[in-house]
Structure formats: C-alpha cells, structure tokens
Design a protein around this motif. Structure first.
Motif, PDB file in Angstrom:
ATOM      1  N   ASN A 147       0.853  -1.196   0.000  1.00 27.50           N
ATOM      2  CA  ASN A 147       0.000   0.000   0.000  1.00 27.50           C
ATOM      3  C   ASN A 147       0.893   1.251   0.000  1.00 27.50           C
ATOM      4  OD1 ASN A 147       0.839   0.530   2.639  1.00 27.50           O
ATOM      5  ND2 ASN A 147      -0.918  -0.529   3.541  1.00 27.50           N
ATOM      6  N   ALA A 148       0.267   2.433  -0.020  1.00 28.36           N
ATOM      7  CA  ALA A 148       1.028   3.678  -0.170  1.00 28.36           C
ATOM      8  C   ALA A 148       1.994   3.919   0.988  1.00 28.36           C
ATOM      9  CB  ALA A 148       0.063   4.862  -0.296  1.00 28.36           C
ATOM     10  N   LEU A 149       1.652   3.392   2.153  1.00 33.85           N
ATOM     11  CA  LEU A 149       2.513   3.582   3.323  1.00 33.85           C
ATOM     12  C   LEU A 149       3.779   2.728   3.222  1.00 33.85           C
ATOM     13  CD1 LEU A 149       2.741   4.732   6.318  1.00 33.85           C
ATOM     14  CD2 LEU A 149       1.799   2.518   7.005  1.00 33.85           C
ATOM     15  N   VAL A 150       3.603   1.502   2.801  1.00 31.74           N
ATOM     16  CA  VAL A 150       4.707   0.536   2.786  1.00 31.74           C
ATOM     17  C   VAL A 150       5.542   0.640   1.517  1.00 31.74           C
ATOM     18  CG1 VAL A 150       5.258  -1.945   2.847  1.00 31.74           C
ATOM     19  CG2 VAL A 150       3.398  -1.028   4.267  1.00 31.74           C
ATOM     20  N   GLU A 151       4.934   1.097   0.453  1.00 31.46           N
ATOM     21  CA  GLU A 151       5.576   1.070  -0.859  1.00 31.46           C
ATOM     22  C   GLU A 151       6.974   1.691  -0.901  1.00 31.46           C
ATOM     23  OE1 GLU A 151       6.647   1.902  -4.913  1.00 31.46           O
ATOM     24  OE2 GLU A 151       6.221   3.439  -3.387  1.00 31.46           O
ATOM     25  N   PRO A 152       7.219   2.812  -0.207  1.00 33.40           N
ATOM     26  CA  PRO A 152       8.582   3.381  -0.233  1.00 33.40           C
ATOM     27  C   PRO A 152       9.629   2.467   0.398  1.00 33.40           C
ATOM     28  CG  PRO A 152       6.985   5.006   0.561  1.00 33.40           C
ATOM     29  CD  PRO A 152       6.282   3.677   0.523  1.00 33.40           C
ATOM     30  N   ILE A 153       9.178   1.560   1.230  1.00 34.15           N
ATOM     31  CA  ILE A 153      10.094   0.661   1.918  1.00 34.15           C
ATOM     32  C   ILE A 153      10.291  -0.619   1.129  1.00 34.15           C
ATOM     33  CG2 ILE A 153      10.471  -0.673   4.032  1.00 34.15           C
ATOM     34  CD1 ILE A 153       8.595   1.407   5.422  1.00 34.15           C
ATOM     35  N   VAL A 159      -0.407 -10.325   2.887  1.00 36.62           N
ATOM     36  CA  VAL A 159      -1.855 -10.109   2.883  1.00 36.62           C
ATOM     37  C   VAL A 159      -2.347 -10.153   4.326  1.00 36.62           C
ATOM     38  CG1 VAL A 159      -4.095 -11.028   2.189  1.00 36.62           C
ATOM     39  CG2 VAL A 159      -2.162 -11.080   0.588  1.00 36.62           C
ATOM     40  N   ILE A 160      -2.870  -8.999   4.780  1.00 39.05           N
ATOM     41  CA  ILE A 160      -3.407  -8.873   6.129  1.00 39.05           C
ATOM     42  C   ILE A 160      -4.929  -8.849   6.032  1.00 39.05           C
ATOM     43  CG2 ILE A 160      -3.589  -7.336   8.126  1.00 39.05           C
ATOM     44  CD1 ILE A 160      -0.726  -6.350   7.375  1.00 39.05           C
ATOM     45  N   LEU A 161      -5.571  -9.626   6.882  1.00 42.58           N
ATOM     46  CA  LEU A 161      -7.023  -9.760   6.796  1.00 42.58           C
ATOM     47  C   LEU A 161      -7.711  -9.050   7.954  1.00 42.58           C
ATOM     48  CD1 LEU A 161      -7.057 -13.585   5.986  1.00 42.58           C
ATOM     49  CD2 LEU A 161      -7.171 -11.688   4.353  1.00 42.58           C
ATOM     50  N   ASP A 162      -8.765  -8.281   7.631  1.00 38.16           N
ATOM     51  CA  ASP A 162      -9.569  -7.715   8.712  1.00 38.16           C
ATOM     52  C   ASP A 162     -10.530  -8.797   9.208  1.00 38.16           C
ATOM     53  OD1 ASP A 162     -11.839  -7.842   7.046  1.00 38.16           O
ATOM     54  OD2 ASP A 162     -11.544  -5.791   6.337  1.00 38.16           O
ATOM     55  N   ASP A 184      -6.322  -6.747  -2.553  1.00 35.60           N
ATOM     56  CA  ASP A 184      -6.024  -5.364  -2.167  1.00 35.60           C
ATOM     57  C   ASP A 184      -5.198  -5.345  -0.884  1.00 35.60           C
ATOM     58  OD1 ASP A 184      -7.414  -4.292  -4.288  1.00 35.60           O
ATOM     59  OD2 ASP A 184      -9.323  -4.269  -3.193  1.00 35.60           O
ATOM     60  N   PRO A 185      -4.175  -4.498  -0.851  1.00 38.01           N
ATOM     61  CA  PRO A 185      -3.379  -4.402   0.386  1.00 38.01           C
ATOM     62  C   PRO A 185      -4.209  -3.788   1.511  1.00 38.01           C
ATOM     63  CG  PRO A 185      -2.723  -2.695  -1.156  1.00 38.01           C
ATOM     64  CD  PRO A 185      -3.688  -3.587  -1.896  1.00 38.01           C
ATOM     65  N   PHE A 186      -3.835  -4.084   2.744  1.00 34.41           N
ATOM     66  CA  PHE A 186      -4.523  -3.517   3.898  1.00 34.41           C
ATOM     67  C   PHE A 186      -4.413  -1.995   3.827  1.00 34.41           C
ATOM     68  CE2 PHE A 186      -5.618  -2.906   8.356  1.00 34.41           C
ATOM     69  CZ  PHE A 186      -6.529  -3.935   8.563  1.00 34.41           C
TER      70      PHE A 186
END
Length: 223
Positions: A147-153, A159-162, A184-186
């Motif tokens: 996702n946008a938060l993790v992508e730079p790293i 896959v994280i499930l709610d 879809d990423p979390f």
DNA sequence: CCAGACGTTGTT
DNA sequence: GTCTGG
DNA sequence: CCAGACGTTGTT
DNA sequence: GTCTGG
C-alpha cells in the motif's frame, strides 16, 4: 509476538484455544502457531513450520521451501492449487519487518496496525509425509502489492485480513474469482511504519524480535 | 508418451 | 499430485 | 530478508 | 559469488 492471548482470542473467535507452548515468532524454517479449520469445521491452533513443503516433494529440502505465495496468481499455480482450495490458514502476528534499501545500509522498519493491534496473515498450509510415516506440516504467507505507506520501503507486503476477511478466508474454495477480494493491500491509514534498530538484521535475534525488543524512538540505534 | 517443473524475495 | 513442454 | 559459512583427514 | 541457517 506480543500479547498472544489477545491475538488468538481475535483469530479463533468464540472457539476454545489451548494454552499451548506455541511460538509466536514467525521465522522461516521454525515452528509457529497457525489457525486452521479442523475436521469438524471449527477453528483450532496447530504448530507448523514456516516454508511450505508441497506433499509431492520427494524430499523436504530447505531450498524448495516456499515462504511466500503471490495472491494474484495463487489460484493458478500447481504448487498451491490444492492448498488454496482446501488448506487455508491464519497466521497470528502483530507486526512484520521490511528493509528499505539505501547506500548507507539497509534500514529495517517495523510495520504494524495502528497501536500494534493484532491481526492475521492470510496463509496456506500442507502436509508432507515421509516414507517412515512421519508428517511435516508447513505453511506459507500470501503477499500482494504494497500500500502507499509501505511502498517506499518495499514493493510487496503480506496479505493482512480484517475481521470480516478472516472468516471469508477460511471458507471453502469458491473458484479463482473468490481470490480477488483478498488482493487489495490492507489500508495504509490503518497502519504505521516505525524505523527500528539494525538489531533485527541478525537472524540470531529472530527469537527475540518483538515489539518490546526494539527501540521505538524512531532513531537507528545499536544496542 | 516421458521428463521435468512446480516459488518468492531481491537484484549496493 | 498434476501440469507443461518436447 | 540478513548473517555467516565456504574443508579435509581421520576417528579415543 | 553462492549457499545455508535462522
């Protein structure tokens, strides 16, 4: 990892769970606890090794062990076909690590849900039977785009499930279309990334990799 | 038909 | 075990 | 993923 | 450089 009771209560729902000596550090080749659907359709805890060994392998050598499976293609891969249809699981965790590449050395990050809330990774498992009859249970963790938060790293993330998805993940196979809902990423807004000490780089520290073991000040500090 | 693959991550 | 390539 | 090994002889 | 172990 931290607070395993809370994690298991979440993932097992109303079902009972054992006070086992299960490990909560998920390390390749090592045993950890995963949640599966048992014979009687109830959820239960089982200890397995991380690194899927498909049942058809001649010998369960370490170089064939698959620690990840791409969720986008898992329905088509021969190696995962059987497992994705009949042997899905949840892997209890409260965070994971990724390394951001840089010239000065790779910076590790702890990545987790906001406030360190426990969650389940989407996983698959399999059974390998030796000629002597002994059974090796192993699992793999699915990955998807970051996702946008993790992508730079890191370009990929587990896959994280709610809560809702966890129940859906453990339902029987409903064809390859049924996999798309998990691609879809979390949501980035529900997660946080925390730079941590390179202490976590050393595999010898895997057994103590947990939230409490890592300075959360946001500065790269050596112990 | 038989033989061989069957997977992912990362590429300072 | 099951699929693909030759 | 990162860290660390990477070998042989012979075997009280 | 490449493989293994964690």
């Amino acid at each position: 990892m931290s607070n395993p009771k809370t994690i298991l209560h979440e993932l097992l729902g109303e079902h009972q769970y054992p006070e086992s000596e299960a490990r909560y550090n998920v390390t390749p080749g090592q045993t950890s606890a995963v949640v599966i659907v048992g014979e009687d359709d109830s959820r239960c805890l089982t200890n397995m090794q991380w690194g899927l060994v498909p049942s058809w392998l001649k010998k369960p050598t370490t170089d064939h062990r698959m620690i990840n499976a791409r969720v986008e293609t898992v329905g088509e891969k021969p190696a995962f076909r059987e497992s994705v249809a009949h042997r899905r699981c949840l892997v209890p965790a409260d965070g994971f690590y990724e390394w951001r590449k840089s010239a000065g050395g790779n910076q590790p990050y702890l990545i987790r849900l906001n406030k360190g809330a426990p969650f389940g990774f989407a996983g698959l498992w399999d059974r390998w039977r030796g000629s002597d009859g002994h059974v090796l249970k192993t699992f793999t963790i699915l990955t998807t785009v970051a996702n946008a938060l993790v992508e730079p790293i890191h370009k990929r993330m587990p896959v994280i499930l709610d809560r809702q998805q966890r129940d859906a993940w453990l339902l029987p196979w409903a064809g390859p279309e049924g996999i798309r809902q998990f691609c879809d990423p979390f949501p980035a807004l529900a997660m946080e990334t925390i730079p941590v000490s390179t202490y976590v780089n050393n595999p010898a520290h895997d057994s103590v990799k947990c939230v409490e073991a890592v300075p959360l000040s946001g500065r790269q500090t050596l112990f």
